[in-house]
Design a protein around this motif. Structure first.
Motif, mmCIF file in Angstrom:
data_model
loop_
_atom_site.group_PDB
_atom_site.id
_atom_site.type_symbol
_atom_site.label_atom_id
_atom_site.label_comp_id
_atom_site.label_asym_id
_atom_site.label_seq_id
_atom_site.Cartn_x
_atom_site.Cartn_y
_atom_site.Cartn_z
ATOM 1 N N THR A 1 0.826 -1.199 0.000
ATOM 2 C CA THR A 1 0.000 0.000 0.000
ATOM 3 C C THR A 1 0.865 1.256 0.000
ATOM 4 O O THR A 1 0.608 2.196 -0.757
ATOM 5 C CB THR A 1 -0.905 0.022 1.260
ATOM 6 N N THR A 2 1.892 1.241 0.832
ATOM 7 C CA THR A 2 2.782 2.411 0.909
ATOM 8 C C THR A 2 3.476 2.650 -0.430
ATOM 9 O O THR A 2 3.558 3.791 -0.899
ATOM 10 C CB THR A 2 3.829 2.229 2.031
ATOM 11 N N VAL A 3 3.950 1.566 -1.067
ATOM 12 C CA VAL A 3 4.616 1.708 -2.367
ATOM 13 C C VAL A 3 3.651 2.302 -3.383
ATOM 14 O O VAL A 3 3.972 3.285 -4.070
ATOM 15 C CB VAL A 3 5.167 0.346 -2.860
ATOM 16 N N LYS A 4 2.443 1.716 -3.468
ATOM 17 C CA LYS A 4 1.459 2.192 -4.469
ATOM 18 C C LYS A 4 1.095 3.643 -4.229
ATOM 19 O O LYS A 4 0.997 4.440 -5.160
ATOM 20 C CB LYS A 4 0.198 1.326 -4.402
ATOM 21 N N ASP A 5 0.880 3.951 -2.962
ATOM 22 C CA ASP A 5 0.513 5.299 -2.566
ATOM 23 C C ASP A 5 1.594 6.305 -2.996
ATOM 24 O O ASP A 5 1.302 7.326 -3.627
ATOM 25 C CB ASP A 5 0.338 5.301 -1.042
ATOM 26 N N LEU A 6 2.831 5.979 -2.681
ATOM 27 C CA LEU A 6 3.914 6.922 -2.980
ATOM 28 C C LEU A 6 4.195 7.019 -4.479
ATOM 29 O O LEU A 6 4.640 8.060 -4.961
ATOM 30 C CB LEU A 6 5.181 6.550 -2.204
ATOM 31 N N GLN A 7 3.930 5.921 -5.205
ATOM 32 C CA GLN A 7 4.150 5.957 -6.656
ATOM 33 C C GLN A 7 3.256 6.989 -7.340
ATOM 34 O O GLN A 7 3.581 7.475 -8.418
ATOM 35 C CB GLN A 7 3.916 4.567 -7.267
ATOM 36 N N GLU A 8 2.150 7.317 -6.693
ATOM 37 C CA GLU A 8 1.283 8.345 -7.270
ATOM 38 C C GLU A 8 1.901 9.733 -7.119
ATOM 39 O O GLU A 8 1.492 10.682 -7.769
ATOM 40 C CB GLU A 8 -0.089 8.313 -6.591
ATOM 41 N N TRP A 9 2.842 9.829 -6.202
ATOM 42 C CA TRP A 9 3.451 11.126 -5.907
ATOM 43 C C TRP A 9 4.840 11.276 -6.490
ATOM 44 O O TRP A 9 5.335 12.379 -6.692
ATOM 45 C CB TRP A 9 3.545 11.316 -4.393
ATOM 46 N N HIS A 10 5.509 10.158 -6.686
ATOM 47 C CA HIS A 10 6.921 10.233 -7.053
ATOM 48 C C HIS A 10 7.224 9.218 -8.140
ATOM 49 O O HIS A 10 6.748 8.088 -8.080
ATOM 50 C CB HIS A 10 7.789 9.982 -5.817
ATOM 51 N N HIS A 11 8.066 9.609 -9.112
ATOM 52 C CA HIS A 11 8.308 8.719 -10.249
ATOM 53 C C HIS A 11 9.302 7.610 -9.921
ATOM 54 O O HIS A 11 9.388 6.623 -10.635
ATOM 55 C CB HIS A 11 8.796 9.528 -11.457
ATOM 56 N N LYS A 12 10.096 7.778 -8.867
ATOM 57 C CA LYS A 12 11.115 6.759 -8.577
ATOM 58 C C LYS A 12 10.953 6.224 -7.154
ATOM 59 O O LYS A 12 11.425 6.828 -6.199
ATOM 60 C CB LYS A 12 12.517 7.372 -8.766
ATOM 61 N N VAL A 13 10.254 5.111 -7.028
ATOM 62 C CA VAL A 13 10.049 4.489 -5.712
ATOM 63 C C VAL A 13 10.691 3.106 -5.745
ATOM 64 O O VAL A 13 10.421 2.306 -6.641
ATOM 65 C CB VAL A 13 8.540 4.368 -5.373
ATOM 66 N N VAL A 14 11.581 2.850 -4.806
ATOM 67 C CA VAL A 14 12.281 1.567 -4.739
ATOM 68 C C VAL A 14 11.919 0.886 -3.424
ATOM 69 O O VAL A 14 11.978 1.504 -2.364
ATOM 70 C CB VAL A 14 13.817 1.761 -4.820
ATOM 71 N N ARG A 15 11.538 -0.383 -3.518
ATOM 72 C CA ARG A 15 11.197 -1.130 -2.309
ATOM 73 C C ARG A 15 12.408 -1.940 -1.852
ATOM 74 O O ARG A 15 13.035 -2.630 -2.663
ATOM 75 C CB ARG A 15 10.031 -2.059 -2.633
ATOM 76 N N THR A 16 12.735 -1.853 -0.575
ATOM 77 C CA THR A 16 13.888 -2.608 -0.059
ATOM 78 C C THR A 16 13.529 -3.336 1.234
ATOM 79 O O THR A 16 12.586 -2.967 1.932
ATOM 80 C CB THR A 16 15.092 -1.673 0.258
ATOM 81 N N VAL A 17 14.302 -4.381 1.500
ATOM 82 C CA VAL A 17 14.307 -5.010 2.829
ATOM 83 C C VAL A 17 15.782 -4.966 3.252
ATOM 84 O O VAL A 17 16.561 -5.873 2.949
ATOM 85 C CB VAL A 17 13.777 -6.457 2.798
ATOM 86 N N ALA A 18 16.143 -3.887 3.913
ATOM 87 C CA ALA A 18 17.566 -3.637 4.180
ATOM 88 C C ALA A 18 18.193 -4.748 5.015
ATOM 89 O O ALA A 18 19.345 -5.129 4.785
ATOM 90 C CB ALA A 18 17.752 -2.280 4.859
ATOM 91 N N ILE A 19 17.448 -5.301 5.960
ATOM 92 C CA ILE A 19 18.037 -6.344 6.820
ATOM 93 C C ILE A 19 18.398 -7.599 6.024
ATOM 94 O O ILE A 19 19.204 -8.394 6.469
ATOM 95 C CB ILE A 19 17.135 -6.732 8.027
ATOM 96 N N LYS A 20 17.794 -7.770 4.844
ATOM 97 C CA LYS A 20 18.119 -8.941 4.016
ATOM 98 C C LYS A 20 18.883 -8.567 2.746
ATOM 99 O O LYS A 20 19.200 -9.433 1.934
ATOM 100 C CB LYS A 20 16.829 -9.667 3.617
ATOM 101 N N GLY A 21 19.102 -7.298 2.538
ATOM 102 C CA GLY A 21 19.809 -6.867 1.334
ATOM 103 C C GLY A 21 18.921 -6.867 0.088
ATOM 104 O O GLY A 21 19.430 -6.696 -1.024
ATOM 105 N N GLU A 22 17.630 -7.011 0.259
ATOM 106 C CA GLU A 22 16.738 -7.025 -0.908
ATOM 107 C C GLU A 22 16.495 -5.615 -1.434
ATOM 108 O O GLU A 22 16.274 -4.686 -0.658
ATOM 109 C CB GLU A 22 15.389 -7.664 -0.546
ATOM 110 N N GLY A 23 16.540 -5.490 -2.762
ATOM 111 C CA GLY A 23 16.289 -4.194 -3.397
ATOM 112 C C GLY A 23 17.525 -3.304 -3.476
ATOM 113 O O GLY A 23 17.459 -2.211 -4.031
ATOM 114 N N ILE A 24 18.633 -3.764 -2.932
ATOM 115 C CA ILE A 24 19.848 -2.933 -2.941
ATOM 116 C C ILE A 24 20.378 -2.733 -4.373
ATOM 117 O O ILE A 24 20.685 -1.595 -4.749
ATOM 118 C CB ILE A 24 20.948 -3.507 -2.006
ATOM 119 N N PRO A 25 20.453 -3.787 -5.200
ATOM 120 C CA PRO A 25 20.900 -3.544 -6.588
ATOM 121 C C PRO A 25 20.004 -2.543 -7.323
ATOM 122 O O PRO A 25 20.499 -1.696 -8.069
ATOM 123 C CB PRO A 25 20.799 -4.938 -7.240
#
Ligand SMILES: Nc1nc2c(ncn2[C@@H]2O[C@H](COP(=O)(O)OP(=O)(O)O)[C@@H](O)[C@H]2O)c(=O)[nH]1
Ligand SMILES: [Mg+2]
Length: 246
Positions: free
Chosen positions: A201-225
């Motif tokens: 929900t947060t990702v979808k919501d923010l995508q309406e406001w901003h063209h570059k939204v990246v989802r990460t799970v920092a504790i697992k290193g997901e989305g870092i690349p």
């Protein structure tokens, strides 16, 4: 030490000289300013990246991952973290130190915290100087962690051509309040804690406001690349527009 020698040692990438000069700038010693002036005209151009957001959103965890990723790419990395010295964030900072310890023995990584006044953060007065010192010392990537959103981000934008705002799901009202500020100042919005309920929900919501939204799970290193790529893309863009450089 005289300013000329100090500046030369900084330019040679000597870590102790780098630390020393940043300390002199923090305490507003004239010799620090004199050494800083000697660094002018340095041909180096580090990528300076501001990482901003509310306390607890995972900025330090993310930075830890970015340091690892940039090291793998062979880059020398510096981290400048704003220390708000409040009791509330004191614990988090201790956590940062423990996490960052892995990098402490790596000569290609420099980590420094700088004191800011007030819990709401912003930048320490000597941050701009510290960034120039690190640039002259040959760091390829300089990550500036700062607590703050909205108006305060204009501070980090003064020293960092690329600003990444980190939010976490479930911040509700805070995310609403941030939107205007995000749009104005953040080049990339990271929704960290992507493993938490409500991340979609947060990702979808923010995508309406901003063209570059990246989802990460920092504790697992997901989305870092993906984040590294988004940062590189933004840098290519600003380079084309001739906005970068110190
Ligand atoms: N579940 C989850 N927790 C995370 C994630 N990233 C960071 N955290 C945790 O969130 C807390 C705050 O992280 P920290 O990096 O200190 O946040 P900062 O205050 O923004 O620098 C720590 O306990 C982290 O382990 C994530 O992707 N998922
Ligand atoms: Mg932190």
């Amino acid at each position: 030490m005289d300013p000329v020698t100090l500046a030369n040692r900084v330019k040679a990438g000597e870590v102790r000289a780098v630390s020393r000069l940043i300390t002199l700038l923090e305490s507003q010693e004239p010799v620090g300013q004199a050494a800083l002036e000697r660094l002018n005209g340095s041909q180096r151009h580090a990528a300076v990246i501001g990482i901003t957001g509310y306390p607890g959103t995972g900025k330090s965890t993310l930075i830890d991952q970015l340091v690892t990723a940039y090291r793998r790419l062979g880059q020398k990395v510096a981290v400048v973290a704003m220390d708000t010295t409040s009791p509330r964030t004191g614990g988090a900072l201790l956590g940062d130190r423990i996490r960052m310890q892995d990098h402490a023995v790596d000569g290609g990584v420099f980590i420094r915290s700088m004191a800011t006044r007030g819990e709401r953060g912003g930048l320490a007065p000597a941050t701009g100087g510290a960034v120039r010192v690190l640039n002259a010392a040959g760091y390829d990537v300089i990550l500036v962690e700062t607590v703050g959103v909205g108006q305060l981000e204009t501070d980090v934008a003064d020293v960092a051509p690329t600003v990444v705002a980190v939010v976490a799901p479930g911040l509700g009202d805070e995310v609403q309040a941030m939107k205007a500020g995000l749009l104005e100042t953040a080049h990339i919005v990271v929704v960290n804690k992507g493993d938490r309920d409500g991340a979609d929900t947060t990702v979808k919501d923010l995508q309406e406001w901003h063209h570059k939204v990246v989802r990460t799970v920092a504790i697992k290193g997901e989305g870092i690349p993906e984040l590294i790529e988004a940062i590189a893309e933004h840098q290519r863009m600003t380079d084309l527009n001739g906005k970068r450089g110190m």
